[in-house]
Design an enzyme around this catalytic site. Structure first.
Site, PDB file in Angstrom:
ATOM      1  CG  ASP A 317      33.108  39.855  33.583  1.00 40.84           C
ATOM      2  OD1 ASP A 317      32.702  40.669  33.272  1.00 40.84           O
ATOM      3  OD2 ASP A 317      33.046  39.310  34.639  1.00 40.84           O
ATOM      4  CB  THR A 319      33.630  42.810  38.217  1.00 41.92           C
ATOM      5  OG1 THR A 319      33.871  44.146  37.637  1.00 41.92           O
ATOM      6  CG2 THR A 319      33.577  42.801  39.715  1.00 41.92           C
ATOM      7  CG  ASP A 536      31.219  37.179  37.392  1.00 43.94           C
ATOM      8  OD1 ASP A 536      30.501  37.447  35.991  1.00 43.94           O
ATOM      9  OD2 ASP A 536      31.645  37.831  38.140  1.00 43.94           O
TER      10      ASP A 536
HETATM   11  P1  ADP Z   1      32.089  43.685  34.794  1.00 43.44           P
HETATM   12  O1  ADP Z   1      32.011  43.279  33.420  1.00 43.44           O
HETATM   13  O2  ADP Z   1      33.502  44.040  34.925  1.00 43.44           O
HETATM   14  O3  ADP Z   1      31.943  42.329  35.391  1.00 43.44           O
HETATM   15  P2  ADP Z   1      29.213  44.406  35.199  1.00 43.44           P
HETATM   16  O4  ADP Z   1      28.912  44.348  33.579  1.00 43.44           O
HETATM   17  O5  ADP Z   1      28.808  43.570  36.004  1.00 43.44           O
HETATM   18  O6  ADP Z   1      30.764  44.470  35.345  1.00 43.44           O
HETATM   19  O7  ADP Z   1      28.712  46.033  35.605  1.00 43.44           O
HETATM   20  C1  ADP Z   1      29.149  47.018  35.185  1.00 43.44           C
HETATM   21  C2  ADP Z   1      28.964  48.229  36.118  1.00 43.44           C
HETATM   22  O8  ADP Z   1      27.698  48.438  36.126  1.00 43.44           O
HETATM   23  C3  ADP Z   1      29.730  48.090  37.128  1.00 43.44           C
HETATM   24  O9  ADP Z   1      31.032  48.727  37.329  1.00 43.44           O
HETATM   25  C4  ADP Z   1      28.773  49.297  38.125  1.00 43.44           C
HETATM   26  O10 ADP Z   1      29.436  50.353  37.837  1.00 43.44           O
HETATM   27  C5  ADP Z   1      27.533  49.199  37.464  1.00 43.44           C
HETATM   28  N1  ADP Z   1      26.644  48.114  38.359  1.00 43.44           N
HETATM   29  C6  ADP Z   1      26.141  46.677  38.010  1.00 43.44           C
HETATM   30  N2  ADP Z   1      25.271  46.346  38.950  1.00 43.44           N
HETATM   31  C7  ADP Z   1      25.404  47.220  39.869  1.00 43.44           C
HETATM   32  C8  ADP Z   1      24.767  47.378  41.113  1.00 43.44           C
HETATM   33  N3  ADP Z   1      23.993  46.120  41.653  1.00 43.44           N
HETATM   34  N4  ADP Z   1      24.769  48.485  41.920  1.00 43.44           N
HETATM   35  C9  ADP Z   1      25.608  49.418  41.444  1.00 43.44           C
HETATM   36  N5  ADP Z   1      26.300  49.499  40.340  1.00 43.44           N
HETATM   37  C10 ADP Z   1      26.158  48.441  39.426  1.00 43.44           C
HETATM   38 MG    MG Z   2      31.314  40.093  35.968  1.00 40.30          MG
END
Ligand code: ADP
Ligand code: MG
Length: 666
Positions: A317, A319, A536
């Site tokens: 992943d 973030t 995470d």
């Molecule tokens: P990653 O896979 O990189 O960990 P996530 O799947 O957690 O990312 O989130 C993907 C995208 O969804 C973020 O980059 C953001 O654009 C959007 N996003 C998710 N949750 C939120 C939130 N609470 N507020 C605003 N944008 C969000």
């Molecule tokens: Mg993540």
């Protein structure tokens, strides 16, 4: 332990006495009596265990030794009976001692457990309740601290509870919990964990978890449980031993029928014991899990240790995993309203979310000067009026405030809700994303003359820091044979590419919803790869669950992810992933070596016994030596090399410039 040491001593002494007496012909009887006593002293506990095993229909090694000893006594070979039983208890004693040493990694942890705590308490009063004057500081056992009490920690002391720093600054060493030896700075608002050492500074901590509930105690319990758990090969070997032992008895009976040589039969019984075979796996597993724990890698059982060694593909992943998940708002743009107002509006929605992005927005909004016409977002009032909050996993969040619906999220969220993104906003998004930033759009929808209308009001850019050790990930993984690396992220492809480049990852799958991440994992598995997923737990928990091995970030991860993952990285350090995979491989290698050694030794011994070239006592000696060899070989895992903190360069910051809020274009 004590009792077994005494038995070894007594039996050993009787053996010596018997041998000395045997040197003088007049004392022959005394010598034989001494041998008999030695055999009884050492043999009684073996016979007792054999008996209790038999009652559970288990035919084990104890029974074989007992039969051999009784047989030797029957044919008048008291010396052999004494030596066989003595060697057996002595071997068992040495094994137990060595295995205790393999458990040392956990023992070391336990010794590090904080024992006492200094709390501020009113004498005789309840915490927090003034009772006969000022609270005074007192020293009490760490487990007796009450949740909510204030604990004082001075330099050189261990932090006795999990809690929140209320006052003071310090640098604390969390090596016992995370395996990370570089101290971290803590300040008011930081979370601290029990077992961490306060290297310098004075801290006042509000206790949140005490005694058995602390992360530290949970880790110790977890590792202890994990070491008891069996690897699949181990189950196989145990099942094998179940059929093997009766097989040996049958072989012995057959040999007797053919040769009528009772001595050969007894020798066979003893040396054919699968002692080294049964030991082949468990000691290696205990050593492997202990070594990992010392590096802050919690492997939750032998099975996972075995499986992580077989990993061929790794999915990560972005973030919170490849990046620290400590997002900061670096830029806010507004269309038709000011950037500060955009931030405030977004913060009102993000109140309901626990995503790192949400935390960044809240932090940025909290830093704004109080606005005259609006409630301070930092106060609880901002929650008032918030209705129908809905987190959209992987896309953002939606909430209704009064008559309008506010959306915060990515382009997909806006597309799904039927909001069009104007060209000038698209230009802004692309420019920001190519800087590696994550752009959250802020929009609103309202009913205008019976029709729902929506429009974009602003965009918030957040930047994250790539973990410094990410740049070593690809090369570290290649060394342990993992060449297939893929990033699975819900974020935009441009930001994803920026991070992927730094980590040496070439395959990127961006803009994935949680269910898309699951599908991506399944696809890799269909190619025949054994895939480990690192995440995470935010928007990637289902993907973690569908991988062959799930690895959770310990500190950045959600509690659920840490609890349910096969492996947890307590220090969040990515270089621990190749370490864990290498350790898994090494453990399996050691188990294989042990098994081969055990089988060869038994085969050679049986062959020499059947040709009548082996005495009972020397057979036992070789047998015990092979068990010890297996144990010592397993202990090599305790020295499995781990990545060094010094190899990691200083953090390469993606967060180049902090643009002050006030200078932003409208
Ligand atoms: P990653 O896979 O990189 O960990 P996530 O799947 O957690 O990312 O989130 C993907 C995208 O969804 C973020 O980059 C953001 O654009 C959007 N996003 C998710 N949750 C939120 C939130 N609470 N507020 C605003 N944008 C969000
Ligand atoms: Mg993540």
């Amino acid at each position: 332990m004590k009792a077994s040491a005494r038995i070894v001593m007594v039996a050993g002494l009787l053996l010596v006495v018997g041998w000395l007496a045997g040197r003088f012909p007049p004392l022959a009887l005394a010598s034989r009596l001494a041998y008999l006593d030695a055999a009884i002293a050492a043999g009684a506990p073996i016979a007792r265990r054999a008996w209790s095993e038999l009652r559970f229909k288990v035919v084990g090694i104890d029974l074989l030794v007992t039969l051999a000893a009784i047989g030797a006594i029957c044919i008048g070979e008291f010396w052999e009976a004494a030596v066989v039983t003595f060697l057996f208890v002595f071997g068992a004693y040495l094994e137990a001692r060595t295995i205790t040493r393999t458990r040392d990694a956990v023992q070391k942890l336990i010794r590090l457990a904080p024992r006492t705590a200094h709390v501020r308490r009113s004498p005789g009063g309840e915490p927090g309740v003034e009772h006969g004057g000022e609270p005074v500081e007192m020293e009490i056992p760490a487990a007796e601290v009450r949740v909510g009490e204030i604990v004082v920690v001075r330099p050189g002391e261990l932090i006795p509870v999990d809690g929140l720093v209320l006052a003071g600054r310090a640098s604390v060493n969390t090596a016992s919990v995370t395996g990370e030896s570089v101290p971290v700075e803590v300040a008011p608002g930081s979370n601290v964990y029990s077992g961490a050492l306060n290297e310098e500074g004075f801290l006042e901590i509000a206790a949140e978890k005490v005694g058995e509930d602390t992360t530290f105690e949970r880790i110790v319990r977890l590792v202890e449980d994990a070491q008891e758990e069996k690897v699949p090969v181990q189950r196989f070997l145990e099942k094998f031993a179940q059929y093997y032992t009766p097989g040996v008895i049958a072989l012995a009976a057959g040999t007797y029928l053919f040769t009528r040589d009772l001595r050969m039969v007894l020798t066979l019984l003893v040396i054919a014991c699968p002692g080294a075979l049964v030991m082949a796996a468990p000691v290696a597993v205990v050593a492997g899990i202990g070594t990992a724990a010392a590096q802050g890698v919690l492997i939750k059982g032998g099975e996972h240790l075995e499986r992580v060694g077989k990993v061929t593909a790794l999915a990560l992943d972005k973030t919170g995993t490849l990046t620290r998940g400590e997002l900061k708002v670096v830029r806010t743009a507004g269309w038709g309203r000011g950037p500060e107002e955009v931030l405030r509006t977004a913060a009102q929605v993000e109140w309901g979310s626990e995503h790192p992005i949400a935390r960044a927005v809240l932090a940025a909004a909290a830093g704004l000067p109080a606005s005259p016409e609006q409630n301070d977002v930092d106060s609880n009032d901002s929650k008032a009026g918030l209705a129908d909050f809905k987190a959209v996993p992987g896309q953002g969040a939606i909430a209704r405030i009064g008559e309008v619906t506010i959306l915060v999220g990515n382009q997909q969220l806006f597309a799904k809700q039927g909001l069009t993104i104007p060209p000038e906003v698209m230009v802004h998004i692309e420019a920001e994303e190519s800087l590696g930033r994550t752009v959250m759009l802020v929009g609103q929808q309202a009913r205008v003359q019976d029709r729902v209308q929506g429009w974009v009001v602003g965009a918030i850019s957040a930047a994250d820091v790539v973990r410094p050790e990410a740049s070593f990930l690809a090369s570290g993984l290649a060394k342990v044979g993992v060449k297939s690396l893929v990033m699975l992220t819900g974020d935009n492809p441009r930001a994803a590419r920026q991070v992927a480049e730094q980590a040496g990852i070439t395959t990127i799958r961006a803009q994935l919803l949680p269910e898309d991440k699951v599908e991506a994992i399944k696809e890799i598995r269909r190619r025949g790869e054994v895939v480990a997923m690192v995440g995470d737990g935010l928007n990637d928990a289902p993907a973690l669950a569908s991988a062959d091995v799930s690895i959770a970030m310990g500190a950045a991860g959600t509690d659920v992810a840490v609890e349910s993952a096969d492996i947890a990285l307590m220090s969040d350090r990515l270089d621990r992933i190749p370490f864990a995979i290498g350790l898994g491989k090494a453990t399996m290698r050691v188990i294989k070596q042990n098994t081969v050694l055990a089988v060869i030794v038994v085969a050679v011994l049986i062959a020499s016994a059947l040709t009548g070239k082996l005495a009972l006592a020397s057979g036992m000696l070789v047998h015990e030596a092979s068990v010890m060899a297996v144990i010592l070989n397993s202990m090599r895992l305790l020295r499995y090399p781990h990545p060094d903190a010094e190899e990691i360069p200083a953090s390469r910051d993606l967060l180049q410039v902090q643009i002050p809020m006030r200078n932003l274009q409208p």
